[in-house]
Write an enzyme that holds these catalytic residues in place. Structure first.
Site, PDB file in Angstrom:
ATOM      1  CE  LYS A 116      -7.569   0.534   4.486  1.00  0.00           C
ATOM      2  NZ  LYS A 116      -6.567   1.405   5.144  1.00  0.00           N
ATOM      3  CB  CYS A 119      -3.467  -1.234   5.613  1.00  0.00           C
ATOM      4  SG  CYS A 119      -2.732  -0.333   7.004  1.00  0.00           S
ATOM      5  CD  GLU A 161      -2.336   1.169   2.825  1.00  0.00           C
ATOM      6  OE1 GLU A 161      -3.306   1.927   3.054  1.00  0.00           O
ATOM      7  OE2 GLU A 161      -1.829   0.799   3.756  1.00  0.00           O
TER       8      GLU A 161
END
Length: 521
Positions: free
Chosen positions: A322, A374, A262
């Site tokens: 995401k 993440c 990321e």
């Protein structure tokens, strides 16, 4: 004993138990304290009135959550830390207000454990997509409990640990002669854990993929991805070019896939010519697809955090966006109501990150891959939905540079290891400057790069098609715990009404008996 003294004892026990629960997670990492911390919580609220139960539960939540995510204070800001920890602590307060009613029911440890599980399930999804950090199951990576994750998932493991805590409380407070039931319950839970440890879930590998995870490192202080974001992209490109040179020299086998983290490009690579050229050059040099982590412009007020499959021939292709941007970290909820206020570091969030909706895995190098970015890895729905749709391998793209000097990095890596067990898949983690690693389906770490270094991990990983029981169950255990809790509260309310009617009805079974004052206690 005076009420004030009783309240102080309850509060002291709650605070101590909350701090004990913090010790179960990194950096202390003493998972064996989990059931004792939960037992302390149940004991502190048992028999309290709802308002007292809320106050005592809140004290537990404050002690636990403010210390568990203390890494937010310096990495994101004290305002965000206080706000998030305060909201999460409220859930323990609400649970504390409800538990005294549930503990009046027969076999109350089952009801109380379901309520704890429902509380964690709820706060992991709401509000603003929730915050799963601190679930009981997230502390068991290196314990005999870990293999159970493949069978019952994180939610089921949380229920089992909460039940152990409730049964320990039962042994302390049950009337004489009823302790055997608590001992039997503990034996059943421990027996289930032992069975999973003796016969861990395993599946045959249907193929293999050689994957290179690139950790390019972050220049400057190391905790600011924007300090020199173009250099971050060049670092990852240079590491990939070095890998390509080793392949050409015959000292390194060519991978099938390269994974960048990321924020390996913090600007839109379709608009930033320099970053686009760096990515394209590296991809063409290595000659295989690269999963690039990129911030892609949406419009003037929105941005997308994406993993983009960058092919050496056709260029950018499939993408994963995401699913769970971080509130007050990557977007500001209710922005229209608070624009213009001074929120410290929150002021740098100029555009809100748009949440992705994709559930289909990516197709790369002939394999189906589930991607998570993440904090996505902490949410149940992200990987389960992709794996249930055919993903054979998991990749996690993360930056973590903001948290590199904190214990958030170790906490997230522990959660990632648990996801490997839960999904029964190899997991390849690429981080900008730590922790980058490759994790086997049993949660063991195959390879790990040193933080704050430029590294490339090149490993052959297996592909798995079979689904674990945990993936098949999906969110139903959490929903079931919520339903059981609601049923328990209804039964407790009906029982309370019956007791009040008994109290209010004068007795006529004794001849010439005068009216008697009766007590609810």
């Amino acid at each position: 004993m005076p009420r004030v003294v009783v309240l102080l004892v309850r509060l002291g026990l709650a605070v101590g138990s909350g701090l004990l629960l913090t010790a179960a997670f990194e950096p202390v990492a003493l998972p064996w304290v989990l059931p004792f911390a939960v037992a302390g919580y149940f004991l502190s609220v048992r028999g309290a009135r709802p308002r007292v139960g809320f106050l005592v539960g809140l004290a537990f939540g404050v002690a636990f959550y403010f210390t568990h995510i203390v890494w937010m204070k310096d990495s994101v800001g004290p305002d965000a830390w206080a706000g998030l920890a305060g909201v999460e602590a409220l859930f323990y307060g609400v649970l504390g207000a409800l538990l005294p009613a549930l503990t009046r029911l027969p076999l109350w440890p089952l009801w109380a454990s379901a309520a704890w599980t429902a509380m964690e399930f709820t706060r992991s999804t709401w509000p603003c997509s929730g915050m799963p950090w601190g679930r009981l199951a997230y502390a068991v990576a290196d314990t005999p409990v870990a293999p159970s994750l493949a069978y019952v998932g994180a939610t089921g493991v949380t229920f089992g640990l909460a039940l152990l805590g409730a049964l320990l409380t039962w042994l302390l407070v049950a009337p004489r002669g009823r302790h055997l039931l608590g001992v039997a319950g503990i034996a059943v839970v421990l027996g289930g854990i032992a069975a999973a440890a003796v016969r861990p879930w395993q599946a045959d590998e249907t193929g293999h993929l050689r994957v290179a995870a690139v950790q390019g490192d972050v220049p400057g202080p190391g905790n600011d991805i924007l300090y020199d974001h173009h250099q971050v992209t060049r670092n990852h490109a240079d590491a990939t070019l070095d890998l390509a040179a080793q392949v050409r020299a015959g000292t390194q086998e060519r991978p099938d896939l390269v994974v960048w983290p990321e924020n390996s490009t913090a600007t839109d690579p379709f608009r930033d010519g320099a970053d686009n050229a760096a990515i394209t050059g590296a991809v063409q040099a290595v000659g295989v697809p690269v999963l690039v982590g990129a911030m892609v412009d949406g419009d003037e007020t929105h941005v997308l955090n994406q993993g983009i499959v960058w092919d050496p021939v056709t260029g950018a292709g499939e993408r994963y966006t995401k699913r769970h941007p971080v509130p007050f970290g990557e977007y500001i909820p209710f922005r229209g109501l608070i624009d213009g206020w001074n929120f410290g570091r929150l002021a740098i969030i100029g555009r809100d990150m748009v949440a992705g909706t994709g559930k289909e895995p990516l197709t790369v190098a002939g394999a189906r891959i589930a991607d998570a970015i993440c904090f996505d890895v902490a949410y149940d729905d992200v990987l389960d939905q992709q794996v249930s749709r055919g993903a054979q391998l998991v990749t996690v793209q993360t930056s973590n540079a903001t948290f590199i000097f904190t214990h958030q990095v170790e906490q997230q890596f522990a959660i990632t290891r648990l996801r490997a067990i839960e999904t029964g898949r190899y997991v390849v983690v690429a981080s900008t400057n730590g922790l980058t690693g490759v994790i086997a389906p049993d949660g063991s770490v195959v390879a790990k790069a040193e933080p704050r270094t430029r590294s490339v991990l090149d490993e052959q990983v297996g592909l798995v098609n079979a689904l674990t029981p945990a993936v098949r169950i999906g969110p139903w255990l959490g929903r079931g715990a919520a339903a059981v809790t609601l049923v328990g509260l209804v039964l407790a309310a009906l029982g309370g009404r019956r007791r009040r009617r008994v109290v209010a009805t004068p007795r006529h079974d004794a001849p010439d008996a005068p009216d008697q004052e009766m007590s609810l206690t």
